[in-house]
Each structure stands twice: as structure tokens, then as C-alpha cells.
Design a protein around this motif. Structure first.
Motif, PDB file in Angstrom:
ATOM      1  N   ALA A 421       7.391  -8.043   3.909  1.00 48.95           N
ATOM      2  CA  ALA A 421       6.840  -9.519   3.705  1.00 48.95           C
ATOM      3  C   ALA A 421       8.430 -10.226   2.852  1.00 48.95           C
ATOM      4  N   GLY A 422       8.818 -10.061   2.416  1.00 48.51           N
ATOM      5  CA  GLY A 422      10.115 -10.630   2.048  1.00 48.51           C
ATOM      6  C   GLY A 422      10.839 -10.517   0.860  1.00 48.51           C
ATOM      7  N   GLU A 423       9.435  -9.251   0.180  1.00 49.88           N
ATOM      8  CA  GLU A 423       9.797  -9.471  -1.530  1.00 49.88           C
ATOM      9  C   GLU A 423      10.455  -8.108  -1.421  1.00 49.88           C
ATOM     10  N   LEU A 424      10.904  -7.027  -1.167  1.00 49.11           N
ATOM     11  CA  LEU A 424      12.094  -6.748  -0.990  1.00 49.11           C
ATOM     12  C   LEU A 424      13.213  -6.973  -0.430  1.00 49.11           C
ATOM     13  N   GLU A 425      14.094  -6.845  -1.048  1.00 48.26           N
ATOM     14  CA  GLU A 425      15.274  -6.676   0.380  1.00 48.26           C
ATOM     15  C   GLU A 425      16.180  -5.929   0.394  1.00 48.26           C
ATOM     16  N   HIS A 426      15.929  -4.754  -0.122  1.00 45.66           N
ATOM     17  CA  HIS A 426      16.118  -3.322   0.746  1.00 45.66           C
ATOM     18  C   HIS A 426      15.399  -2.270  -0.146  1.00 45.66           C
ATOM     19  N   LEU A 427      15.366  -0.943   0.913  1.00 45.36           N
ATOM     20  CA  LEU A 427      14.750  -0.076   0.300  1.00 45.36           C
ATOM     21  C   LEU A 427      15.372   0.791   1.042  1.00 45.36           C
ATOM     22  N   SER A 428      16.151   2.085   0.316  1.00 48.60           N
ATOM     23  CA  SER A 428      16.453   3.296   0.793  1.00 48.60           C
ATOM     24  C   SER A 428      16.361   4.015   0.521  1.00 48.60           C
ATOM     25  N   LEU A 429      16.466   5.532   1.733  1.00 44.58           N
ATOM     26  CA  LEU A 429      15.960   6.792   1.619  1.00 44.58           C
ATOM     27  C   LEU A 429      17.096   7.846   1.346  1.00 44.58           C
ATOM     28  N   VAL A 430      17.163   8.299   0.360  1.00 42.39           N
ATOM     29  CA  VAL A 430      17.525   9.864   0.361  1.00 42.39           C
ATOM     30  C   VAL A 430      17.611  11.316   0.510  1.00 42.39           C
ATOM     31  N   MET A 431      17.564  11.777   1.479  1.00 42.97           N
ATOM     32  CA  MET A 431      17.466  13.267   1.809  1.00 42.97           C
ATOM     33  C   MET A 431      18.136  13.900   1.797  1.00 42.97           C
ATOM     34  N   MET A 432      17.503  15.323   0.906  1.00 44.68           N
ATOM     35  CA  MET A 432      18.442  16.115   0.635  1.00 44.68           C
ATOM     36  C   MET A 432      18.471  17.487   0.471  1.00 44.68           C
ATOM     37  N   ASP A 433      19.255  18.378   1.350  1.00 41.15           N
ATOM     38  CA  ASP A 433      18.759  20.029   1.478  1.00 41.15           C
ATOM     39  C   ASP A 433      19.411  20.525   0.660  1.00 41.15           C
ATOM     40  N   ILE A 434      19.068  21.933   0.666  1.00 44.87           N
ATOM     41  CA  ILE A 434      19.929  22.739  -0.278  1.00 44.87           C
ATOM     42  C   ILE A 434      20.562  23.297   0.652  1.00 44.87           C
TER      43      ILE A 434
END
Length: 567
Positions: A421-434
Motif C-alpha cells: 500500500a506504500g505505507e512501508l518503504e522496505h520490509l526485511s526478514l532475517v532467518m538464522m539456523d544454528i
């Protein structure tokens, strides 16, 4: 406007210059007509009794005394009507509620009543009206002129005065309309009283006065019962609205707003009773919630403490009644106060305090209404706590206390909608595993593996702070969601976290040896990063992209690495 010496001087000067000399001139040039004695005394008694019984509509008292003063004007003339109006003014001075002292109100009210009587009376005479006339049409016609001039002049006078003192009240309001309606409803009684008295004398005042006073008393009783019924209906509605709120903060905010509006209180405070102290939970002043730094006070101090110790609600009509016992926070300008306990199942949870800038702002039945509302608050507050606890359990991982996959999925979906909708410029997701987590469980035991998961969760939360949302994705996998973080910034975070984990020693209790001992082990993380909208515009795709970056870009490249998704 603040009461000042200058204001007093002006009002008293006007009164001295106009009212006493004006009375003398009116007596000289417009002397009273008709016989005096018992009848005039009876008229005065009737006027005073009527002044003692105002009708309250929309919170404003309306006085019906003009049904007597008009009859007195028609019978005796301007001078006697002015004297009777001044007498009833003194009664109203003690009956009405106002923040101004009587040293201000007396010259103002006396001057106003004198001007109104003189303007209306002279208009009546100039228009052709006669004092003592028995011609019914003549009396009705010219009395209507008198009454109309009187009421219009009254509201013009009050409007101009409000502007001069800086209050700027509306000239035409619901109170003004009610004043017109009530005034003209009692007008026929004034004419009937005058005509009947002219023909049968003193018995007319008994025949009409007693029924009128009884009717007024019944109307007041009915009016009061209607107010109580209306307040009870509002109380029930507020109770339902509170029950619909699912968080403690929503319950408290909604309660304060509704109660302050219902009782027309400029100030409202909720104090929590805990560990022998009263702590401010909500502070509402002049239509706005205030950020507060009010230190807690001992449970037995101040007005709230008095209510708590005596287990008795209180109501004060003016500041001098409570000023000597104040120890908790009450703002400047407060006059009337009302306070009651907030309790549930005979357990006291706090105290509610309402305050108004007006004197005599609260009445006794409102204290009982407030007690009922406080019970609604306690019940709704308890329900909201249960709901928040249940939601927290359903949204959190039991081991690490991080958000779980269910919450993450809902949060990610909402944020992706904001991106699209243009309300957020970016959205980042970090996935991590041991890396090699199975080997840790096999060598040291699953409880040791859990210890590592809990410690790792704490480090991730510390690194993220309030910048993002941390969740346990499942097993040894964790996810961080950043709003308005671009890919470069997210990669910097991921690399910093990877390095810190590599350098950290985790303490575990080995469960598989002959003796339980504390050991320190090191672990590493493989991390994948994906960013919207450049990598994807769908929530689940963002997770798959980060997962792909984790396993292909980090795990297969040797582990203990950070990789970004690349199309």
C-alpha cells in the motif's frame, strides 16, 4: 477570567452609581400603585418559595419565579417588581452554584436584575401598557411584550458580560432555548395569577400558589428520578463497552474517558493500591491524558488514602472542605471532588478520583453511580488481564518466550500489506539456523540444547531491541522482521549478530556424563536475508527467499556465513 480586585471595583461602582439612584428615581416618577399589606407579603413569600425550587434541565437550573414577578409588575408597577426581583436574587445567590465569590455575584446579579426589570418595565409602558388594567386582551398583549423584552435582554446581558470577561459563550445554545420554552410555559400562570387576584384577592394566591408549588416539587422529583435513570442507563452502556475491550490499557483509557464525560469532570485519576502504596495509573486533565511522574504515596495519605482507610466514598462541593487533607496530586483550579474505591470480590484494587473546576459540581446519587462504574472497571480489568495472558501464551514460545510462528505469520502478512500500500518503504526478514545443532544435542543432551536456545534468544532480543520483531521459527531456527530496513542495513545487522554469536561462550549443564558439570561451548549461525519489495511482494515468498538464502547461500557455502537472496 480570574476574579480580581479590579473586577470587584468595577461591579460595585456600577451598582452604586445605578441601582440605588435608579430605585429612588423610579420611586419618584413611577410610584407603586395599589394597596399594600398582606397581599404583597403573600406575593413575596410565593416568589421566595418558587426561587427555592428550580428545575434542572441539561445540567442547568431554571428558575420559575417570573410567574410571580410578572403578576406583581401588572398589579403594583416597576418599583415593587424591582424590589421583589432583588429579594429573589438574594435567594438565588445562595441557591445557585458558581465559582465566583458572593462579593462578585451580588453586585453583578443585583445590577443585572435591576437593568432587566427597568428595561422590560419601561418598554411595557412606552408600548402603551397600563398598570392595574383588567382588560384581558390588553394584559396578555402587553405582558407578552414585557416578557419577550425581559428574556431577550437577559441573554444579551449575559452574552456581553461573558465576552467582557473572556469566556465567549454562544448566544444561542440549548440552555437558551430551554430558558425561552420554560419562561413562556409559565407565562399563562402569571396572567392567571394576576387576573384571579384582581377579582378574588388573597385567596387567589392560595388557590394557584399551592398547586403550582406542588407541581414544581413533583416535577423536580420526576426530573431527579429521570437523571438517575439516565445515569444508570449510561452506566450499563459503559459496562458493556468496557467488557468488549481486550487489553488492560484499552479498559483504563475507555473508562476514564467515559466517566469524565458523564460527570463533566475536568480531572480524572485512577490510583493503583499495591504493597501499601497508591500509585498513579491514569491522569486525565482538561480533555487529555497526561504523562505523569507522580511519586507513589502511602496508602493512608490524602483523599484517596482517606477513602481507602475508611472504606467510604467521599464527595466535596468546594475546595475549602478538602484542602486540609490533601497529600496526593490534585491540580490547581479544582473545586469539587468525588472519590470511591475500585474493588472486586471485597478486594480493593485502587481508588478513582474525579474533580471539577466548578463548586457543587457533583450530587449525592452520582457517588452511587460511580461506585457501580468502579465495579464494572474492576471486572473488565480482570477480564482484560486474563485475555492478555491467554494471548501472550498463544503468541509466545514457551521455552524462549519469543513470538511463535503463528504470530510471525500474522505480523508478516500485515507488514507486507503496508509495503504494497506504500505505507512501508522496505520490509526485511532475517532467518538464522544454528550450525550442527543436532550434534550438540547428541553430545550433551537435549536439555543442554534448550539452554543454548534460551541464551541465544536473549542475545538476539538484545541486539534487535525495539527495531524489529524476534520470533522462534521452529527447532533451532529464529527469525527477525525489520520494518523500513533496507537490504544493506539488514545485512550489517546480520553480520554483527553472526560475529557476536561466534565469539560468545554458552554455558550448559552436560546431562550425558557420569557427573553433571557446567561446560562452556561455542556455536555458529548461518543466516539468510530477504527484502521486500525487491525480492518479493508476498509474505510467504519473503520467508521462502530468506530460507533459500540461508541454506544455499550460507549452509552450502560452508556455514557460519550471512547470505542475501538473489534472483
Amino acid at each position: 477570567m480570574e476574579v480580581t480586585v479590579k473586577r470587584k471595583v468595577i461591579l460595585w461602582s456600577l451598582w452604586l452609581l445605578i441601582v440605588p439612584p435608579g430605585l429612588l428615581l423610579i420611586y419618584r416618577y413611577f410610584p407603586p400603585s395599589g394597596p399594600f399589606g398582606t397581599e404583597l407579603i403573600a406575593f413575596s413569600v410565593l416568589a421566595v418559595l418558587t426561587a427555592f425550587m428550580p428545575l434542572t434541565i441539561n445540567g442547568t437550573p431554571l428558575y420559575l419565579v417570573q410567574w410571580v414577578t410578572i403578576a406583581v409588575f401588572l398589579k403594583y408597577g416597576i418599583f415593587v417588581e424591582i424590589l421583589l426581583s432583588q429579594l429573589t436574587m438574594i435567594v438565588l445567590l445562595f441557591r445557585s452554584r458558581s465559582n465566583d465569590p458572593r462579593s462578585i455575584r451580588f453586585p453583578f446579579n443585583s445590577f443585572m436584575f435591576f437593568i432587566l426589570s427597568a428595561v422590560a418595565g419601561f418598554t411595557y409602558l412606552l408600548a402603551g401598557g397600563n398598570i392595574g388594567s383588567f382588560d384581558l386582551l390588553h394584559v396578555i398583549y402587553f405582558s407578552l411584550i414585557y416578557q419577550l423584552v425581559y428574556i431577550v435582554a437577559n441573554h444579551i446581558f449575559l452574552y456581553v458580560y461573558s465576552m467582557l470577561i473572556g469566556e465567549y459563550k454562544r448566544f444561542l445554545s440549548i440552555d437558551t432555548i430551554w430558558d425561552f420554552v420554560i419562561t413562556f410555559l409559565v407565562f399563562p400562570y402569571a396572567i392567571t395569577l394576576y387576573i384571579t387576584n384582581a377579582f378574588i384577592g388573597l385567596p387567589a394566591l392560595l388557590l394557584l400558589g399551592i398547586p403550582f408549588l406542588m407541581m414544581t416539587a413533583l416535577l423536580r422529583m420526576y426530573n431527579n428520578s429521570e437523571r438517575i435513570n439516565n445515569d444508570l442507563k449510561k452506566t450499563g452502556a459503559i459496562g458493556h463497552q468496557l467488557a468488549a475491550r481486550l487489553s488492560v490499557d484499552e479498559v483504563l483509557d475507555q473508562f476514564v474517558l467515559k466517566v469524565a464525560h458523564m460527570f463533566r469532570a475536568e480531572f480524572a485519576y485512577i490510583l493503583d493500591y499495591r504493597n501499601g502504596k497508591l500509585q498513579m495509573l491514569r491522569m486525565f486533565e482538561n480533555g487529555e491524558f497526561q504523562s505523569f511522574k507522580v511519586p507513589p504515596v502511602r496508602y493512608n495519605k490524602g483523599i484517596a488514602g482517606l477513602v481507602l482507610v475508611t472504606d467510604t466514598p467521599v464527595i466535596y462541593h468546594k475546595k475549602k472542605q478538602w484542602n486540609h487533607i490533601i497529600a496526593d496530586y490534585v491540580p490547581e483550579g479544582a473545586e469539587s471532588l468525588m472519590a470511591t474505591l475500585i474493588s472486586r470480590n471485597n478486594y480493593t484494587e485502587g481508588v478513582l478520583v474525579l474533580a471539577s473546576k466548578k463548586k457543587h459540581a457533583f450530587v449525592s446519587h452520582q457517588l452511587k453511580i460511580l461506585d457501580i462504574l468502579s465495579t464494572h472497571l474492576a471486572v473488565a480489568h480482570e477480564k482484560a488481564e486474563y485475555v492478555e495472558t491467554a494471548i501472550a501464551k498463544s503468541e509466545r514460545c514457551g521455552l524462549t518466550k519469543l513470538y511463535n510462528y503463528r504470530y510471525l505469520e500474522e505480523k508478516l502478512t500485515d507488514c507486507m500489506q503496508q509495503v504494497n500500500a506504500g505505507e512501508l518503504e522496505h520490509l526485511s526478514l532475517v532467518m538464522m539456523d544454528i550450525d550442527h545443532f543436532k550434534a550438540i544435542n547428541d553430545e550433551y543432551g537435549h536439555q543442554s540444547g534448550n539452554d543454548i536456545l534460551v541464551q541465544l534468544a536473549g542475545i538476539i532480543k538484545e541486539e534487535v531491541g525495539s527495531e524489529g520483531t524476534v520470533a522462534r521459527y521452529g527447532g533451532e531456527e529464529f527469525v527477525v522482521l525489520f520494518t523500513d530496513y533496507g537490504k544493506d542495513l539488514t545485512l550489517l545487522f546480520a553480520e554483527k549478530l553472526r560475529q557476536r554469536i561466534e565469539d560468545t561462550e554458552f554455558e550448559i549443564q552436560s546431562d550425558l556424563g557420569e557427573e553433571r558439570e557446567t561446560l562452556k561451548v561455542k556455536i555458529t549461525l548461518s543466516i539468510g536475508v530477504s527484502t521486500a519489495p525487491e525480492d518479493s511482494d508476498e509474505a510467504m515468498s519473503l520467508i521462502r527467499n530468506a530460507d533459500r538464502a540461508l541454506y544455499i547461500g550460507a549452509k552450502q557455502a560452508g556455514r557460519n556465513k550471512v547470505a542475501a537472496y538473489a534472483k
